[in-house]
Enzyme design. Structure first.
Site, short mmCIF file in Angstrom:
data_model
loop_
_atom_site.label_atom_id
_atom_site.label_comp_id
_atom_site.label_asym_id
_atom_site.label_seq_id
_atom_site.Cartn_x
_atom_site.Cartn_y
_atom_site.Cartn_z
CE LYS A 22 -1.69 1.60 3.94
NZ LYS A 22 -1.59 3.06 4.19
CG ASN A 23 2.72 2.51 3.50
OD1 ASN A 23 1.59 2.99 3.47
ND2 ASN A 23 3.26 2.02 4.60
CB CYS A 118 -4.18 5.83 11.69
SG CYS A 118 -4.79 4.42 10.79
NE ARG A 123 0.24 10.20 9.95
CZ ARG A 123 -0.85 9.52 10.26
NH1 ARG A 123 -1.89 10.13 10.77
NH2 ARG A 123 -0.89 8.21 10.08
CG ASP A 306 3.87 1.54 9.25
OD1 ASP A 306 3.47 2.42 10.03
OD2 ASP A 306 3.77 1.66 8.02
NE ARG A 398 -6.45 4.31 6.45
CZ ARG A 398 -5.27 4.56 7.01
NH1 ARG A 398 -5.04 4.18 8.25
NH2 ARG A 398 -4.32 5.17 6.34
#
Length: 418
Positions: A22-23, A118, A123, A306, A398
């Protein structure tokens, strides 16, 4: 509201294929806005963040076709009729701000909401804006929106105060079509940045140094379409490695890259888990007897933030005291409270968590407070005595492609309840 019901499971066994990352995928999809030509991206899991990015790109005017069965997306952004993102769509995920660079360099303007996602910490986009400003863009922020505009971006030497992954990606994309050469110093070196660089080079970009702390981009006049297969998800891979470790299982992971997982493999080995690299992938075997470890999250090639929550679940069952120090996000210990509901012994001291291993965890009603915390709760639930009910699982979806189905195929007692 959907939830996971998980019951105690011993010895997960079998094989699991890791999905595309995903990233890595989200910035690659954003980069498709850099050209009018068609781009094709393969190994695309149907995650909610991916679907949100698809919706966001369509909102700008791009034409997309997503085949979930083939896990392939085609994107053609021949006509971009607006550079303003919907707050409802873009606010769902922090990766939405990665569309700023392609819009700014191609259309000379962009208007986006401040990043969402999240609630694990702030951020800030100051490093993104610092890079854009150095290259000749102006900006203003009001009412939760960021507006950017430029008469044309030019290459510049940019030093990042922190090796931010998002800022490195945004500046790198902007520099591909800027006039002149851009040098990013103290750049992030994560594998996902390298995957984006590979895709951009396939489009005709001139990039060197990705994977190091200094990235050089020589601007070109235009980019063309490309076909690309996204790298495997190293965090999903790490999650399944820990799942085997916690249940005393034996799992073979397909579609993994050992070089992306070195810090995770090293810490699992310290815990007493057996790891074997084969031509087919990585095999992990555990007897369920775990040694404590000390972990400090760091930018790549350090231990990934993560994986912090997932390892916290692991060491709740270790024989001794473990210490985990979080250096990346300030609010990333929220899940500790949920683990304590299951019987974990965790003390938070500023940016460190001290975990005293317990004999067993017990099933409880818990809540996924963020994406990786949700995965950590699933793993704890598999190892716990009794039944666990996990709510707010939309966070988990997600970033994990049908995690419950993959776990069931390994023998896990888990199902989704609506």
């Amino acid at each position: 509201m959907e939830r996971f019901i998980v019951q105690h499971t011993e010895k997960l066994q079998g094989t699991v294929t890791i999905s595309g990352a995903k990233n890595a995928l989200l910035p690659i999809l954003a980069a498709c806005l850099l050209t009018e030509d068609t781009c094709t991206v393969c190994d695309v899991p149907p995650l909610t963040d991916v679907l949100a990015m698809v919706e966001l790109l369509r909102g700008f005017g791009a034409e997309l076709f997503f085949d979930p069965k083939e896990q392939k997306i085609t994107v053609q952004a021949k006509r971009i009729f607006t550079t303003e993102a919907s707050d409802e769509t873009a606010g769902k995920m922090r990766a939405s701000f990665l569309t700023a660079a392609p819009l700014l360099v191609r259309m000379r303007s962009a208007k986006l909401p401040l990043p969402g996602g999240c609630q694990i910490g702030s951020r800030p986009i100051d490093l993104h804006l610092k890079g854009f400003s150095a290259m000749g863009a102006e900006n203003k922020q009001e009412h939760g929106m960021v507006e950017l505009w430029t008469k044309g971006l030019v290459g510049e030497n940019i030093y990042l105060d922190f090796p931010s992954v998002g800022a490195t990606e945004n500046i790198m994309m902007a520099a591909t079509l800027a006039k002149g050469t851009t040098v990013i110093e103290n750049a992030a070196a994560e594998p996902e940045i390298c995957d984006l660089a590979v895709f951009l080079r396939k489009m005709g970009a001139k990039i060197t140094g990705d994977g190091t702390d200094t990235v050089m981009i020589e601007g070109v006049d235009s980019l063309h379409g490309a076909v690309h297969r996204v790298m495997p998800d190293r965090i999903e891979a790490g999650t399944f490695l820990v799942a085997a470790a916690m249940t005393g299982g034996n799992i073979l992971l397909h579609n993994v890259r050992e070089e992306h997982l070195k810090p995770v493999i090293a810490k699992l080995t310290e815990c007493g888990v057996q790891m074997e690299l084969t031509k087919e992938g990585i095999r992990v075997a555990s007897k369920g007897i775990l040694a404590p470890v000390h972990i400090k999250t760091m930018p790549f090639p350090g231990f990934p933030t993560d994986m912090q929550a997932i390892f916290m679940s692991l060491v709740t069952l270790a024989k001794g005291t473990s210490v985990i120090t979080e250096t990346v996000f300030e609010n990333r210990f929220i899940h500790a409270g949920e683990l304590k509901r299951m019987g974990a012994d965790i003390t938070i001291d500023s940016r460190s968590a001290i975990i005293e291993g317990v004999e067993e965890l017990t099933g409880s009603k818990v809540r996924a407070t963020d994406l990786r915390a949700g995965a950590a709760l699933i793993l704890s639930a598999l190892a716990a005595r009794g039944e666990t009910e996990i709510s707010d699982i939309y966070h988990i979806e997600r970033g994990y492609d049908h995690i419950e189905k993959k776990l069931r195929a390994l023998g896990a007692n888990i199902y989704k309840e609506e």
